[in-house]
Design a protein around this motif. Structure first.
Motif, PDB file in Angstrom:
ATOM      1  N   ARG A 312     -32.461   7.550  51.107  1.00 37.21           N
ATOM      2  CA  ARG A 312     -32.382   8.936  50.629  1.00 37.21           C
ATOM      3  C   ARG A 312     -31.407   9.049  49.466  1.00 37.21           C
ATOM      4  N   MET A 313     -30.252   8.405  49.592  1.00 36.05           N
ATOM      5  CA  MET A 313     -29.261   8.439  48.523  1.00 36.05           C
ATOM      6  C   MET A 313     -29.802   7.782  47.250  1.00 36.05           C
ATOM      7  N   ALA A 314     -30.520   6.697  47.433  1.00 33.40           N
ATOM      8  CA  ALA A 314     -31.111   6.024  46.272  1.00 33.40           C
ATOM      9  C   ALA A 314     -32.138   6.913  45.591  1.00 33.40           C
ATOM     10  N   SER A 315     -32.879   7.683  46.387  1.00 32.33           N
ATOM     11  CA  SER A 315     -33.885   8.586  45.826  1.00 32.33           C
ATOM     12  C   SER A 315     -33.231   9.697  45.013  1.00 32.33           C
ATOM     13  N   VAL A 316     -32.122  10.242  45.531  1.00 33.40           N
ATOM     14  CA  VAL A 316     -31.409  11.297  44.813  1.00 33.40           C
ATOM     15  C   VAL A 316     -30.866  10.768  43.490  1.00 33.40           C
ATOM     16  N   LEU A 317     -30.258   9.593  43.541  1.00 34.97           N
ATOM     17  CA  LEU A 317     -29.714   8.999  42.325  1.00 34.97           C
ATOM     18  C   LEU A 317     -30.815   8.647  41.336  1.00 34.97           C
ATOM     19  N   ALA A 318     -31.974   8.253  41.863  1.00 37.66           N
ATOM     20  CA  ALA A 318     -33.096   7.911  40.983  1.00 37.66           C
ATOM     21  C   ALA A 318     -33.575   9.139  40.213  1.00 37.66           C
ATOM     22  N   LYS A 319     -33.601  10.293  40.885  1.00 32.45           N
ATOM     23  CA  LYS A 319     -34.016  11.525  40.210  1.00 32.45           C
ATOM     24  C   LYS A 319     -33.028  11.908  39.107  1.00 32.45           C
ATOM     25  N   LYS A 320     -31.737  11.772  39.399  1.00 30.40           N
ATOM     26  CA  LYS A 320     -30.731  12.079  38.382  1.00 30.40           C
ATOM     27  C   LYS A 320     -30.848  11.132  37.193  1.00 30.40           C
ATOM     28  N   GLU A 321     -31.087   9.869  37.500  1.00 29.31           N
ATOM     29  CA  GLU A 321     -31.233   8.883  36.427  1.00 29.31           C
ATOM     30  C   GLU A 321     -32.453   9.180  35.568  1.00 29.31           C
ATOM     31  N   GLU A 322     -33.522   9.630  36.214  1.00 29.82           N
ATOM     32  CA  GLU A 322     -34.740   9.964  35.471  1.00 29.82           C
ATOM     33  C   GLU A 322     -34.511  11.164  34.555  1.00 29.82           C
ATOM     34  N   GLU A 323     -33.739  12.146  35.031  1.00 29.46           N
ATOM     35  CA  GLU A 323     -33.416  13.306  34.200  1.00 29.46           C
ATOM     36  C   GLU A 323     -32.596  12.876  32.983  1.00 29.46           C
ATOM     37  N   LYS A 324     -31.649  11.944  33.201  1.00 33.72           N
ATOM     38  CA  LYS A 324     -30.857  11.439  32.082  1.00 33.72           C
ATOM     39  C   LYS A 324     -31.741  10.729  31.066  1.00 33.72           C
ATOM     40  N   LYS A 325     -32.693   9.959  31.561  1.00 33.16           N
ATOM     41  CA  LYS A 325     -33.585   9.226  30.659  1.00 33.16           C
ATOM     42  C   LYS A 325     -34.432  10.191  29.836  1.00 33.16           C
ATOM     43  N   ARG A 326     -34.925  11.244  30.501  1.00 32.79           N
ATOM     44  CA  ARG A 326     -35.737  12.234  29.772  1.00 32.79           C
ATOM     45  C   ARG A 326     -34.929  12.931  28.692  1.00 32.79           C
ATOM     46  N   GLU A 327     -33.684  13.283  29.031  1.00 33.99           N
ATOM     47  CA  GLU A 327     -32.829  13.938  28.054  1.00 33.99           C
ATOM     48  C   GLU A 327     -32.502  12.993  26.908  1.00 33.99           C
ATOM     49  N   SER A 328     -32.229  11.740  27.253  1.00 33.49           N
ATOM     50  CA  SER A 328     -31.943  10.745  26.220  1.00 33.49           C
ATOM     51  C   SER A 328     -33.151  10.535  25.318  1.00 33.49           C
ATOM     52  N   HIS A 329     -34.335  10.525  25.914  1.00 24.81           N
ATOM     53  CA  HIS A 329     -35.560  10.364  25.131  1.00 24.81           C
ATOM     54  C   HIS A 329     -35.756  11.553  24.189  1.00 24.81           C
ATOM     55  N   LYS A 330     -35.465  12.728  24.705  1.00 26.67           N
ATOM     56  CA  LYS A 330     -35.598  13.929  23.889  1.00 26.67           C
ATOM     57  C   LYS A 330     -34.640  13.894  22.703  1.00 26.67           C
TER      58      LYS A 330
END
Length: 588
Positions: A312-330
């Motif tokens: 569960r903790m890994a899933s939460v961190l994965a979502k945050k990491e994905e948001e960072k990647k999207r923002e970085s891509h933008k």
């Protein structure tokens, strides 16, 4: 019949000597009377039922109760092994010659139905004399001195081949073993995975304790479920995602230092058990979360069961990491769009300057006696804006496919700075800027815009951005001191930055003093990043004060205004100085 799974291929894997087995070893040249009979006393040991791959690296346990004596022969031919008819009937499918100090494989006659053969813990250097055993399904040569895989081409039924702890340097000569189920090559000197792509039925592959530096070339192993690569020198892994049945992967004690070097593992949908302990990556604080984020299907990591809380903790961190990647891509996309637009504006500017330079050149040719204007623009020098900022990732490249590069201007607000590129950007001053944004702007930068065009919007500038105190000019064609007069109509200017690129006026030694003299009512604090001192103000007065007095005395009022600017902006600094000032650019 071969069991569906095999147990540890250790010394216990082929202890198949039966009680009362009689072996007769003779050389092919000895007469019948020289035949010597030996008796092996050993309890029957059945063929194990399952193979645990990580046990393949363990040392094989010594057998107890073996009593066999081999008679030395002065002849050099191969020894011949024979069994009695009774023994062949009772134990026709298995034979163990473990710990017999053999240096060669003996000739085995009349054993065509042999299925399990064990040569563990001998000194054999070459695989030979077994080509007639075509029904063999298990061959154990663990702990010998074999340097090359050979002599197996006729063993098409072979399912288990155990060659651990030998001196093999290359995987080869397995072309005909297409039914192979277990291949153990641990503890050798292998540096490269090769020549196994045809083993489509192979389930277990052990390459632990070799000299592998990387993992690849695994295509075709469609049945592989277990891969042991412990104790190598591996730095990166490839092709593992092409193994559709792989469940267990052991990578302990290698040189893996980042998840990027094993990123293909994230694309494997079948992996459920993996080990990284003993690698540099396992020492990092982010190690476990990163692995779980990228491999959500795992059930075990480093031989420990993964809990639901960890998942569960890994899933939460994965979502945050994905948001960072999207923002970085933008942000990367916006940055690249800005770069492309600025380059386009720069090209347009260069073309325009080239046309002006061509016109000036033609005029000079018509009047060769005229003095050359030192402030003439050199349009042959392109604007120094880089065309490339480095390689882009594939996702960003795809996103930029539809990006227009025909934009001729750019307006950008970055913190407290408003940057305008291209003359079209001046129209942005007519926008309905929010009070918050407008009040935040303290610096306005102009690039690739004619200064004479900027002059027309200065009244809007002081209305729209009342807190703007710093003006920057780059590639604006400031060529005469007189042009600075237009800045007098602003409400206030604390700092002025005139970039030498595209502004020839800065080539005049005294331009800064003229600015201080003409705009002294602003009490300028910095020019081109340098603090303005009291000495600078005194020098400005000495240089231009007398000229201003002479000009104001000799010229009519309308001419004075045309040179100095609007009469609403007089310069007054006390009785000691003149009320009006003037300077005229003298062509050299």
């Amino acid at each position: 019949m071969i069991p569906g799974k095999y147990r540890s291929v250790s010394g216990r894997a082929a202890n198949n000597v039966n009680c009362g087995l009689h072996l007769v070893i003779q050389t092919s040249s000895l007469p019948e009377k020289n035949k010597v009979e030996f008796k092996l006393n050993k309890d029957t040991s059945s063929f194990p039922g399952r193979l645990l791959q990580h046990d393949l690296e363990r040392n094989y346990s010594s057998r107890q109760g073996d009593h066999i004596n081999l008679v030395s022969s002065s002849l050099s031919s191969f020894p011949i092994l024979q069994r009695s008819s009774e023994e062949k009937i009772l134990y026709s499918d298995r034979l163990s010659l473990e710990r017999q100090k053999l240096t060669v494989c003996p000739i085995i006659n009349g054993e065509d139905h042999l299925r399990l053969l064990n040569f563990q813990h001998n000194f054999i250097t070459r695989i030979q004399n077994i080509s007639n055993l075509q029904k063999l399904i298990s061959l154990d040569l663990y702990d010998n001195q074999i340097e090359e895989i050979s002599g197996l081409s006729t063993l098409r039924c072979l399912r288990v081949l155990l060659l651990g702890k030998n001196r093999i340097k290359k995987i080869s000569n397995l072309e005909n073993l297409k039914s192979l189920d277990v291949l153990d090559l641990h503890g050798n000197q292998i540096t490269k995975i090769e020549n196994i792509n045809h083993l489509c039925e192979l389930r277990v592959l052990n390459l632990a304790r070799n000299f592998l530096s990387h993992v690849d070339n695994l295509n075709g192993l469609d049945s592989l479920t277990e891969l042991n690569l412990r104790h190598n020198q591996i730095t990166f892994v490839r092709d593992v995602d092409n193994l559709p049945c792989l469940q267990h992967l052991f990578l302990s004690f290698n040189n893996i230092s980042s998840f990027d070097s094993v990123s293909c593992l994230a694309d494997s949908s079948s992996l459920s058990d993996i080990t990284f302990d003993g690698n540099p990556i396992a020492q990092e604080s982010w190690y476990k979360h990163t692995v779980l984020q990228n491999m959500m299907q795992l059930r075990q990591l480093d031989m420990k069961r993964i809990t639901e809380e960890e998942r569960r903790m890994a899933s939460v961190l994965a979502k945050k990491e994905e948001e960072k990647k999207r923002e970085s891509h933008k942000q990367s996309l916006l940055k690249e769009k800005k770069r492309l637009t600025i380059n386009n504006v720069a090209r347009q500017w260069d073309l325009q300057q080239q046309r002006v330079a061509n016109i000036a050149t033609n005029e000079d040719r018509k009047d060769s006696d005229s003095a050359q204007d030192p402030c003439q623009i050199d349009g042959s020098t392109p604007s120094a804006f880089p065309e490339e900022t480095g390689p882009l990732d594939s996702g960003l490249n795809n996103a930029l496919q539809g990006l227009s590069v025909i934009d001729t201007y750019l307006v950008e607000v970055d913190g407290d700075t408003l940057s305008l590129y291209g003359s079209g950007a001046l129209e942005s001053l007519d926008r309905n800027w929010s009070v918050q944004t407008a009040g935040m702007i303290t610096t306005v930068s102009f690039t690739f815009i004619e200064f004479d065009e900027i002059v027309h919007v200065l009244p809007k500038l002081k209305i729209k951005f009342p807190n703007s105190l710093h003006l920057k000019f780059k590639e604006t064609n400031l060529v005469m001191l007189q042009q600075f007069n237009a800045l007098a109509q602003l409400r206030r200017v604390d700092q002025l930055t005139i970039d030498p690129q595209g502004n020839p006026v800065v080539n005049f030694t005294l331009w800064k003093y003229y600015v201080l003299f003409r705009l002294s009512h602003f009490s300028m604090q910095k020019i081109n990043g340098t603090e303005v001192t009291q000495n600078d103000m005194i020098m400005a007065e000495r240089l231009f004060g007398i000229l201003a007095h002479v000009a104001s005395s000799e010229l009519p009022q309308y001419r004075l205004i045309s040179i100095l600017g609007d009469k609403k902006y007089p310069i007054y600094r006390g009785k000691e100085t003149m009320k009006y000032q003037k300077i005229h650019l003298i062509k050299k």
